[in-house]
Write a protein that holds these residues in place. Structure first.
Motif, mmCIF file in Angstrom:
data_model
loop_
_atom_site.group_PDB
_atom_site.id
_atom_site.type_symbol
_atom_site.label_atom_id
_atom_site.label_comp_id
_atom_site.label_asym_id
_atom_site.label_seq_id
_atom_site.Cartn_x
_atom_site.Cartn_y
_atom_site.Cartn_z
ATOM 1 N N HIS A 96 0.857 -1.186 0.000
ATOM 2 C CA HIS A 96 0.000 0.000 0.000
ATOM 3 C C HIS A 96 0.895 1.239 0.000
ATOM 4 C CE1 HIS A 96 -3.722 1.887 2.247
ATOM 5 N NE2 HIS A 96 -3.055 2.826 1.591
ATOM 6 N N LEU A 97 0.566 2.235 -0.798
ATOM 7 C CA LEU A 97 1.355 3.471 -0.780
ATOM 8 C C LEU A 97 0.469 4.679 -1.036
ATOM 9 C CD1 LEU A 97 1.835 4.466 -4.002
ATOM 10 C CD2 LEU A 97 3.258 2.413 -3.973
ATOM 11 N N SER A 98 1.015 5.855 -0.716
ATOM 12 C CA SER A 98 0.300 7.117 -0.903
ATOM 13 C C SER A 98 1.115 8.038 -1.803
ATOM 14 C CB SER A 98 0.069 7.809 0.441
ATOM 15 O OG SER A 98 -0.652 6.995 1.318
ATOM 16 N N ASP A 118 -0.718 -3.149 -4.434
ATOM 17 C CA ASP A 118 -2.159 -3.411 -4.420
ATOM 18 C C ASP A 118 -3.001 -2.150 -4.298
ATOM 19 O OD1 ASP A 118 -2.297 -6.536 -4.036
ATOM 20 O OD2 ASP A 118 -0.749 -5.816 -2.667
ATOM 21 N N ILE A 119 -2.553 -1.205 -3.468
ATOM 22 C CA ILE A 119 -3.393 -0.051 -3.110
ATOM 23 C C ILE A 119 -2.615 1.240 -3.309
ATOM 24 C CG2 ILE A 119 -4.776 1.034 -1.294
ATOM 25 C CD1 ILE A 119 -4.717 -1.732 0.143
ATOM 26 N N ILE A 120 -3.245 2.191 -3.982
ATOM 27 C CA ILE A 120 -2.676 3.532 -4.115
ATOM 28 C C ILE A 120 -3.681 4.528 -3.556
ATOM 29 C CG2 ILE A 120 -1.852 5.323 -5.674
ATOM 30 C CD1 ILE A 120 -1.044 3.153 -7.628
ATOM 31 N N GLU A 121 -3.247 5.285 -2.563
ATOM 32 C CA GLU A 121 -4.065 6.374 -2.036
ATOM 33 C C GLU A 121 -3.589 7.689 -2.633
ATOM 34 O OE1 GLU A 121 -5.388 6.821 2.063
ATOM 35 O OE2 GLU A 121 -4.323 4.938 2.497
ATOM 36 N N LEU A 122 -4.536 8.478 -3.097
ATOM 37 C CA LEU A 122 -4.217 9.796 -3.642
ATOM 38 C C LEU A 122 -4.607 10.881 -2.649
ATOM 39 C CD1 LEU A 122 -5.303 9.660 -7.398
ATOM 40 C CD2 LEU A 122 -3.017 9.353 -6.423
ATOM 41 N N VAL A 144 -6.830 15.050 -11.128
ATOM 42 C CA VAL A 144 -7.357 14.110 -10.128
ATOM 43 C C VAL A 144 -8.221 13.058 -10.818
ATOM 44 C CG1 VAL A 144 -8.867 13.854 -8.124
ATOM 45 C CG2 VAL A 144 -7.289 15.807 -8.260
ATOM 46 N N TYR A 145 -9.142 13.516 -11.651
ATOM 47 C CA TYR A 145 -10.023 12.571 -12.350
ATOM 48 C C TYR A 145 -9.221 11.627 -13.249
ATOM 49 C CZ TYR A 145 -13.849 15.649 -10.877
ATOM 50 O OH TYR A 145 -14.737 16.396 -10.136
ATOM 51 N N LYS A 146 -8.249 12.185 -13.955
ATOM 52 C CA LYS A 146 -7.438 11.371 -14.868
ATOM 53 C C LYS A 146 -6.633 10.318 -14.103
ATOM 54 C CE LYS A 146 -6.901 14.784 -18.595
ATOM 55 N NZ LYS A 146 -5.936 15.662 -19.322
ATOM 56 N N SER A 147 -6.034 10.720 -13.003
ATOM 57 C CA SER A 147 -5.202 9.794 -12.230
ATOM 58 C C SER A 147 -6.039 8.679 -11.602
ATOM 59 C CB SER A 147 -4.443 10.547 -11.132
ATOM 60 O OG SER A 147 -3.538 11.457 -11.709
ATOM 61 N N CYS A 148 -7.202 9.032 -11.088
ATOM 62 C CA CYS A 148 -8.092 8.018 -10.502
ATOM 63 C C CYS A 148 -8.508 6.996 -11.557
ATOM 64 C CB CYS A 148 -9.324 8.678 -9.898
ATOM 65 S SG CYS A 148 -9.002 9.621 -8.387
ATOM 66 N N GLU A 149 -8.877 7.491 -12.719
ATOM 67 C CA GLU A 149 -9.294 6.594 -13.803
ATOM 68 C C GLU A 149 -8.139 5.690 -14.231
ATOM 69 O OE1 GLU A 149 -11.329 6.809 -18.277
ATOM 70 O OE2 GLU A 149 -10.702 8.649 -17.256
ATOM 71 N N GLY A 159 -7.622 4.631 -3.189
ATOM 72 C CA GLY A 159 -8.062 5.362 -2.013
ATOM 73 C C GLY A 159 -8.000 6.850 -2.276
ATOM 74 N N ILE A 160 -8.897 7.598 -1.667
ATOM 75 C CA ILE A 160 -8.934 9.056 -1.833
ATOM 76 C C ILE A 160 -8.923 9.712 -0.457
ATOM 77 C CG2 ILE A 160 -10.446 10.987 -2.461
ATOM 78 C CD1 ILE A 160 -11.144 9.543 -5.003
ATOM 79 N N GLN A 161 -8.010 10.669 -0.293
ATOM 80 C CA GLN A 161 -7.927 11.449 0.936
ATOM 81 C C GLN A 161 -8.497 12.837 0.680
ATOM 82 O OE1 GLN A 161 -3.757 11.476 1.875
ATOM 83 N NE2 GLN A 161 -3.599 9.237 1.927
ATOM 84 N N LEU A 162 -9.390 13.275 1.562
ATOM 85 C CA LEU A 162 -10.002 14.592 1.442
ATOM 86 C C LEU A 162 -9.722 15.404 2.707
ATOM 87 C CD1 LEU A 162 -13.533 13.640 0.016
ATOM 88 C CD2 LEU A 162 -11.565 14.513 -1.260
#
Length: 349
Positions: A96-98, A118-122, A144-149, A159-162
């Motif tokens: 997992h990474l951010s 396995d997991i990428i948090e933005l 943001v939209y492009k990277s998530c897609e 994962g998304i951090q707000l």
């Protein structure tokens, strides 16, 4: 029993050259020692004996503390290759990474897949461009939209951090960010009220009067509304509020009320109170219209599962005190019902 364990690897902020107004990464990095591949191995070896044999469903190595994909690729690979060895041996389950939204592209993702990430948090923080600009994020919402897609197209868990209460933010903008998040449909999310910490531009803005932090009441209310939106959409909320050990200590922050060591419970207690009160008022309305209603003190039972019992009671008994004050003519008992799901509450007569 806890089913998920994390082995945290804290990487210095050297991967991020940006100066977001809320971050004091240069000061933090100066206090951190460099991390090498052998350090990753040492940390994993320290944690594994305490985790194996406990019936855990998932053991995860998570790289925290910086924009992982912004550090040199050779350095990324030195960390990931160690984690992958343990995953290949079946000793850990996930990596997992951010990182930042503007540090994602196909080359980066192909490399991460090679090392079985396995997991990428933005660290999205906000979907509002005025907030991103005022916070000096260095990118707009389009990336943001492009990277998530792109992350989801590589079959990686997203994962998304707000953040709540950044410069230029409003309750409406924060709720908009939560609604945009559910359109993207990440599997996990984190919600962080903005905290003013030392050696940041945000602290300078605060002293100049250019930034006013949220009160605790405002922060809890907005976070609560965002939490409900994400939770209703089936997004797992893995963190609400910062721990003092994340990047600061309590004495190093000008909080304006947004920092609380049990911030998540403040939010979840409010959600519990709303659910309980809605059911209680419905029952009271039915009882008052009943021909055989007895005007003596009425008894009601509030139920939750064991995990959510403290939220039902409220932080420091806040919900119990609320119902005593608002409904002095009824008696309420609080009990546990293991058949109830998390964040589900029953009111019975």
């Amino acid at each position: 029993m806890k089913k998920h364990a994390i082995i945290p690897i804290f990487i210095p902020h050297e991967g991020c050259p940006n100066d977001c107004v809320f971050c004091n990464q240069k000061k933090i990095t100066a206090r951190q020692n460099p991390v090498y591949g052998e350090d990753v191995k040492t940390i994993i070896e320290q944690y594994l004996p305490t985790l194996t044999g406990r019936g855990l469903e998932t053991i995860e190595v998570a790289f925290f503390g910086g924009s992982f994909t912004g550090i040199p690729i050779a350095q990324q690979n030195s960390y990931l290759s160690v984690a992958k060895q343990y995953k290949d041996q079946g000793l850990i389950d996930k990596i997992h990474l951010s990182t930042r939204p503007d540090y994602i592209n196909e080359e980066i993702l192909s490399n991460l897949k090679k090392y079985s990430v396995d997991i990428i948090e933005l660290g999205v923080q906000s979907f509002d461009d005025t907030v991103l600009h005022a916070s000096n994020r260095g990118h707009n919402s389009e990336i943001v939209y492009k990277s998530c897609e792109l992350i989801q197209s590589y079959a990686l868990e997203l994962g998304i951090q707000l953040m709540i209460g950044l410069p230029g933010d409003t309750r409406e903008k924060s709720i908009y960010s939560a609604k945009e998040t559910i359109k993207i449909a990440p599997s996990i999310a984190r919600l962080y009220p903005t905290i003013i910490i030392e050696d940041t531009e945000l602290l300078n803005m605060y002293h100049r009067g250019d930034y006013k932090p949220l009160s605790q009441e405002e922060a809890v209310f907005t976070t609560k509304e965002m939490y409900k939106i994400l939770d209703h959409a089936g997004i797992k909320i893995i963190r609400v509020g910062l721990k003092s050990t994340d990047i600061i200590n309590e004495n190093g922050a000008v909080t304006g009320g947004t920092y609380h060591p049990s911030f998540r419970q403040l939010v979840e207690s409010q959600i519990a109170r709303e659910a309980l009160e809605a059911q209680l008022q419905s029952l009271l309305a039915t009882d008052l219209n009943s021909d055989d209603f007895n005007r003596e003190i009425q008894h009601y039972s509030f139920e939750s599962n064991e995990k959510c019992f403290s939220n039902m009671i409220g932080n420091k008994g806040s919900n119990k005190n609320y119902f005593i004050k608002m409904y002095p003519d009824i008696k309420i008992t609080y009990s546990k019902n293991r058949s109830l799901a998390d964040n589900h509450y029953n009111v019975l007569k």
